[in-house]
Design an enzyme around this catalytic site. Structure first.
Site, short mmCIF file in Angstrom:
data_model
loop_
_atom_site.label_atom_id
_atom_site.label_comp_id
_atom_site.label_asym_id
_atom_site.label_seq_id
_atom_site.Cartn_x
_atom_site.Cartn_y
_atom_site.Cartn_z
N LYS A 105 50.97 64.86 30.25
CA LYS A 105 49.52 64.86 30.43
C LYS A 105 49.09 66.13 31.14
O LYS A 105 49.63 66.46 32.19
CB LYS A 105 49.08 63.63 31.24
N SER A 130 38.49 29.98 53.15
CA SER A 130 39.59 30.68 52.47
C SER A 130 40.92 30.63 53.21
O SER A 130 41.92 31.17 52.72
CB SER A 130 39.23 32.15 52.15
N GLU A 131 40.99 29.98 54.37
CA GLU A 131 42.27 29.80 55.04
C GLU A 131 43.16 28.85 54.23
O GLU A 131 42.67 27.94 53.56
CB GLU A 131 42.08 29.27 56.46
N GLY A 179 44.82 52.05 30.33
CA GLY A 179 44.27 53.32 29.89
C GLY A 179 45.33 54.34 29.51
O GLY A 179 45.31 54.92 28.42
#
Length: 325
Positions: free
Chosen positions: A201, A46-47, A236
């Protein structure tokens, strides 16, 4: 943008990370420059390795990178690109991050927490960046985290022109999905000269992490309601807000947001929502497996290209927004 070709004292070079090459290519075409050939490799562990295949000595470098998931990979690639430019004697390096990574972690809410948005600014500076350019920062104070110029671009003109041309201003009400976005909604009402409503809310104290009631403050009955936000992540909050507006008699509900993160259940929620249309920009690429039938994507490319042109020619980025910042 002819000033770029006539200006022989400076040399603009444009570089693209691998996260959103389509946006970088559009910006390059608008500026009438070529993207600098770059070899980028992710090794098995992943380098990341980066090498520019042309000399960058003395150039005015602009490094465009998007930061979709996995954010850390694309952030690291951009930091490595900046480091390579500094070590290759680029004259000035501007980081172009349309969606600023970790922008939601801009302050401490509890003890022993990081301020990750500040850390990102420090990493850019340490890598060698002289300037940052971003679109619709989640919090304005992020501009002060970087020790150097920060060009804070607004997507509002791009989004609002589309909304006004398609829906007009008659019976239009701008709605903030929560108290934290009221300032943003105010900018929209100033731009469109229309009323403001707010979703308040209230949470059930006996149920953790669950909104019990959405109260609508303002007149929305029979109106075309425009919910505005800087980003849509799991969708959401904004979908619940749309339901609340429909329950209060809104004739139509649309949404406008700059950054389409669209994580996890976002696509399904938006497809099942009360929205007629969801309008976003291409600051982030949308994954091929994310299908939202109601989604309209507008290009932020012209705005970024104009801003790069102003920076390169020592013009005024603020002038792109009527002198406001």
């Amino acid at each position: 943008m002819s000033g770029i070709k006539e200006n022989r004292e400076k040399h603009l070079m444009l570089f693209s990370g691998r996260a959103n090459p389509a946006l970088a290519e559009e910006v390059a075409e608008l500026l009438d420059v070529e993207l600098t050939p770059t070899r980028s490799v992710t090794y098995a562990n992943s380098e990341i390795y980066v090498r520019f295949e042309e000399s960058v000595r003395g150039c005015d470098a602009f490094v465009i990178q998007a930061h979709p998931a996995p954010v850390n990979e694309w952030l690291m690639e951009q930091l490595i690109m900046v480091d390579a430019l500094k070590r290759a004697s680029a004259d000035r390096i501007t980081v172009v991050s349309p969606f600023y990574p970790y922008a939601r972690q801009d302050k401490k809410h509890l003890g022993r927490e990081p301020i990750s948005a500040r850390l990102i600014a420090d990493l850019y500076k340490t890598a060698g960046a002289d300037r940052i350019m971003s679109v619709d920062l989640h919090a304005a104070q992020i501009q002060g985290f970087f020790d150097g110029p920060v060009d804070h671009l607004w997507a509002l003109p791009v989004l609002s022109d589309y909304i006004e041309s398609k829906y007009g201003k008659e019976d239009l009400v701008v709605v903030s999905p929560d108290a934290g976005r009221v300032r943003l909604a105010d900018l929209w009402t100033d731009k469109l000269n229309c009323p403001l409503a707010i979703i308040h809310k209230r949470r059930d104290p006996d149920v953790a992490n669950q909104v019990a009631v959405h109260e609508v403050v303002g007149d929305v009955e029979g109106k075309v309601c425009l919910l505005v936000d800087d980003m849509i992540d799991t969708a959401g909050t904004i979908c619940q807000a749309a339901d609340a507006l429909k329950a209060r008699g809104a004739r139509q509900v649309i949404a406008a947001a700059t950054h389409p993160i669209l994580s996890g259940p976002a696509a399904q929620r938006l497809n099942d929502s009360a929205f007629t249309e969801v309008v976003v920009t291409n600051t982030l690429p949308i994954a091929d497996d994310v299908k939202v039938d109601k989604l309209t994507v507008l290009s932020i490319g012209p705005l970024i290209a104009q801003a790069i042109h102003e920076v390169f020619t020592d013009g005024s980025v603020t002038s792109l927004f009527g002198g406001q910042s």
